[in-house]
Design an enzyme around this catalytic site. Structure first.
Site, PDB file in Angstrom:
ATOM      1  CE  LYS A  98      -3.473  -2.231   2.853  1.00  0.00           C
ATOM      2  NZ  LYS A  98      -4.082  -2.233   4.186  1.00  0.00           N
ATOM      3  N   GLY A  99       2.101   1.113   0.379  1.00  0.00           N
ATOM      4  CA  GLY A  99       2.963   2.269   0.616  1.00  0.00           C
ATOM      5  C   GLY A  99       3.191   3.194  -0.552  1.00  0.00           C
ATOM      6  CE  LYS A 133      14.527   3.007   6.659  1.00  0.00           C
ATOM      7  NZ  LYS A 133      13.904   2.299   7.802  1.00  0.00           N
ATOM      8  NE  ARG A 188      -0.727   2.441   4.700  1.00  0.00           N
ATOM      9  CZ  ARG A 188       0.276   1.647   4.338  1.00  0.00           C
ATOM     10  NH1 ARG A 188       1.253   2.128   3.594  1.00  0.00           N
ATOM     11  NH2 ARG A 188       0.310   0.389   4.713  1.00  0.00           N
ATOM     12  CG  ASP A 193      13.767  -1.157   4.947  1.00  0.00           C
ATOM     13  OD1 ASP A 193      14.315  -0.057   4.876  1.00  0.00           O
ATOM     14  OD2 ASP A 193      12.889  -1.421   5.771  1.00  0.00           O
ATOM     15  CD  GLU A 243       8.160  -0.820  -2.400  1.00  0.00           C
ATOM     16  OE1 GLU A 243       7.063  -0.282  -2.234  1.00  0.00           O
ATOM     17  OE2 GLU A 243       8.376  -2.008  -2.127  1.00  0.00           O
ATOM     18  CG  ASP A 244       6.748   2.567   0.414  1.00  0.00           C
ATOM     19  OD1 ASP A 244       7.414   1.578   0.038  1.00  0.00           O
ATOM     20  OD2 ASP A 244       5.975   2.514   1.398  1.00  0.00           O
ATOM     21  CG  ASP A 287       2.101   1.331   7.313  1.00  0.00           C
ATOM     22  OD1 ASP A 287       1.494   0.534   8.048  1.00  0.00           O
ATOM     23  OD2 ASP A 287       2.951   0.947   6.475  1.00  0.00           O
TER      24      ASP A 287
END
Length: 178
Positions: free
Chosen positions: A42-43, A130, A164, A102, A98-99, A158
């Site tokens: 959802k990001g 990151k 969000r 990682d 993509e938000d 989130d």
């Protein structure tokens, strides 16, 4: 500023500048082509919405929902597709949106899955990365910014499905998630 936020990392204005920069590069790279933006739910919703409004080349949009975590807190690297694309991507120029990246485990598997569907091209767009958390290397073709290993929320990111809707990205106070 929200009371649960320790500090703002990227303001609304800084995010807009980032999105504009990414869109300009996509517009230049795909000047004579159509693209399909694939948002990972959802990001990515806030980011992909702002991004597609700044893209000038013909584009369509689709979404996937994937997980590689199952019931664990560590990624298995095996992607569980909870919601697949609604259209075929063979022969299309696909940009995965993509938000934040990682570990790279989920994205690596998604890239492999979508590559097997024979798109004309497959690129990765991420608002944040990151690198200090990376376990599997993925090539990010369009990146907003690298960040330190901070627990950030807002602008689609989130914690327990909250925050969000913040128009900025901020560091969540540790007492909120510990």
């Amino acid at each position: 500023m929200n009371k649960d936020i320790q500090e703002v990392v990227f303001s609304q204005e800084e995010l807009d500048t980032m999105v504009c920069r990414i869109a300009e590069k996509i517009n230049a790279d795909f000047a004579d082509k159509e693209i399909l933006l694939v948002g990972l739910l959802k990001g990515s919703v806030v980011f992909i919405t702002d991004l597609m409004r700044k893209i000038k080349v013909p584009c369509s949009i689709d979404f996937m929902s994937v997980s590689s975590y199952g019931k664990s807190t560590k990624s298995s690297g095996v992607v569980n597709v909870k919601m697949d694309l609604s259209e075929e991507i063979e022969g299309k120029n696909v940009l995965i949106v993509e938000d934040i990246i990682d570990s790279g485990n989920t994205l690596s598997a998604v890239l492999e899955l979508l590559e097997s569907r024979k798109p004309a091209s497959l690129k990765l767009v991420s608002l944040l990365s990151k690198p200090s958390r990376r376990e599997k290397e993925v090539t990010i073709d369009y990146l907003g910014s690298e960040i330190d290993d901070l627990f950030v929320v807002g602008y689609g990111l989130d914690f327990a499905e909250k925050y969000r809707n913040l128009p900025y990205i901020g560091v969540l106070k540790p007492e909120v998630y510990l």
